[in-house]
Scaffold this motif. Structure first.
Motif, PDB file in Angstrom:
ATOM      1  N   ASP A 180       0.839  -1.191   0.000  1.00  0.00           N
ATOM      2  CA  ASP A 180       0.000   0.000   0.000  1.00  0.00           C
ATOM      3  C   ASP A 180       0.884   1.255   0.000  1.00  0.00           C
ATOM      4  O   ASP A 180       2.019   1.208   0.471  1.00  0.00           O
ATOM      5  CB  ASP A 180      -0.851  -0.027   1.276  1.00  0.00           C
ATOM      6  CG  ASP A 180      -2.133   0.769   1.152  1.00  0.00           C
ATOM      7  OD1 ASP A 180      -2.322   1.455   0.127  1.00  0.00           O
ATOM      8  OD2 ASP A 180      -2.950   0.708   2.089  1.00  0.00           O
ATOM      9  N   ASP A 181       0.354   2.358  -0.515  1.00  0.00           N
ATOM     10  CA  ASP A 181       1.044   3.662  -0.486  1.00  0.00           C
ATOM     11  C   ASP A 181       2.449   3.571  -1.065  1.00  0.00           C
ATOM     12  O   ASP A 181       3.376   4.238  -0.572  1.00  0.00           O
ATOM     13  CB  ASP A 181       1.140   4.207   0.958  1.00  0.00           C
ATOM     14  CG  ASP A 181      -0.204   4.219   1.667  1.00  0.00           C
ATOM     15  OD1 ASP A 181      -1.231   4.234   0.982  1.00  0.00           O
ATOM     16  OD2 ASP A 181      -0.215   4.213   2.908  1.00  0.00           O
ATOM     17  N   GLU A 237      -3.807   4.459  -6.797  1.00  0.00           N
ATOM     18  CA  GLU A 237      -4.754   4.927  -5.784  1.00  0.00           C
ATOM     19  C   GLU A 237      -5.171   6.369  -6.048  1.00  0.00           C
ATOM     20  O   GLU A 237      -4.405   7.147  -6.608  1.00  0.00           O
ATOM     21  CB  GLU A 237      -4.103   4.932  -4.398  1.00  0.00           C
ATOM     22  CG  GLU A 237      -3.632   3.613  -3.857  1.00  0.00           C
ATOM     23  CD  GLU A 237      -3.224   3.773  -2.386  1.00  0.00           C
ATOM     24  OE1 GLU A 237      -3.993   3.314  -1.543  1.00  0.00           O
ATOM     25  OE2 GLU A 237      -2.163   4.357  -2.104  1.00  0.00           O
TER      26      GLU A 237
HETATM   27 MG    MG Z   1      -3.047   3.617   0.227  1.00  0.00          MG
END
Ligand code: MG
Ligand code: C2E
Ligand code: MG
Ligand code: MG
Length: 279
Positions: A180-181, A237
């Motif tokens: 993530d990220d 995202e």
């Molecule tokens: Mg994220």
């Protein structure tokens, strides 16, 4: 004392208040009983195949409905929940509830291919995590291949060797793993190569100014190239504009997630909006 009507309907605190010991103490205190009082619930946000625009998965996102302060953002309460040692219980609840939800959708004839759940640092470091996830999958009847766990680079890099072991054990279960990220942490490429990952989720901060900032364009191109060369799937995202989609499609990014497609929403609403009509 709170500012209401912020984006997403969350209530935001003045920075002075969040930093204020009194406010923090109050949240800490209230969080202790929040699970028992059933004040947590999950929103789900679609993950879309960019070329076909089809639903590929959903990400479960936790919300806290505080009886007096209103809806509080997970960016605010998750760190406190971690600090006060409640993340194990909350994390288990999120997994169990979202797994039950995907089965409820199945039973209603709405097939969601993949469920993505965020893990926290403390959970990844917990020895029993793997068996607990195995138990939840067995109990709810969710096929392991349908569960994706999201971890961040910094979570893994806090203790790379044990992180790699835990991730490998999770892959053994049959679940998939996403970073993530991606791009905001400090993961060394040497470790990235050794991690049993399936997907890179490009952080929203790089997607935000896509096509308007040549540096961000270059960073996203580089992440996509890195993903391809490591054999990983890619997801962007925070997509909010069709210009961003056009850029990402051109650069062969596979999936996307963002307000342009859908806000995170309640499960019933998601099924109504995304169910493909049967002719
Ligand atoms: Mg994220
Ligand atoms: P995340 O996992 O990176 O989740 C994506 C965040 O971006 C979500 O914020 C989502 O609502 C928001 N978002 C999605 N599309 C857009 C967009 O187009 N524009 C903008 N501006 N934002 C978008 P949210 O729900 O507030 O969650 C924040 C973070 O809290 C998550 O970031 C995740 O790190 C953490 N979190 C949420 N639920 C859980 C949970 O159940 N467990 C753990 N450990 N962490 C969670
Ligand atoms: Mg996430
Ligand atoms: Mg995040």
């Amino acid at each position: 004392q709170t500012k209401n009507g912020g984006r997403n309907g969350f209530c935001f605190f003045d920075s002075a208040m969040t930093e204020g010991a009194t406010e923090r103490l109050r949240l800490e205190h209230d969080l202790h009983g929040a699970l028992t009082r059933q004040e947590f619930f999950l929103h789900y946000q679609p993950q879309i195949d960019l070329s076909s625009q089809q639903l590929r998965g959903v990400e479960a996102l936790c919300r806290w409905q505080h009886p007096l302060l209103g809806m509080i953002s997970p960016n605010q309460f998750i760190p406190i929940v971690e600090d006060i040692g409640l993340i194990d219980r909350l994390g288990a609840w999120v997994l169990e509830e979202s797994c039950q939800q995907i089965i409820r959708w199945d039973q209603a004839g709405f097939l969601v291919p993949r469920l993505a759940v965020n893990l926290s640092v403390r959970e990844l470091e917990r020895k029993s995590l793997v068996t607990e996830i195995k138990d939840i999958l067995e109990r709810t009847g969710v096929a392991p291949e349908r569960l994706e766990l999201e971890v961040t680079e910094s979570m893994i890099m806090r203790n790379p060797e044990s992180g790699i072991q835990t991730l490998a054990a999770l892959r053994e279960l049959g679940v998939t793993l996403a970073v993530d990220d991606f791009g905001t942490g400090y993961s060394s490429l040497a470790y990235l190569k050794r991690l049993p990952l399936n997907r890179l989720k490009i952080d929203r901060s790089f997607v935000e100014k896509l096509t308007q900032d040549t540096n961000d364009d270059a960073i996203v191109r580089a992440i996509l190239a890195l993903g391809r060369s490591l054999g990983l799937e890619t997801l962007a995202e925070g997509i909010e504009t069709s210009a961003q989609v056009a850029f990402l499609l051109e650069e062969n990014c596979v999936e996307g997630q963002g307000y342009l497609f859908s806000h995170p929403m309640m499960p019933e609403e998601l099924a109504r909006t995304w169910r493909t009509p049967v002719f």
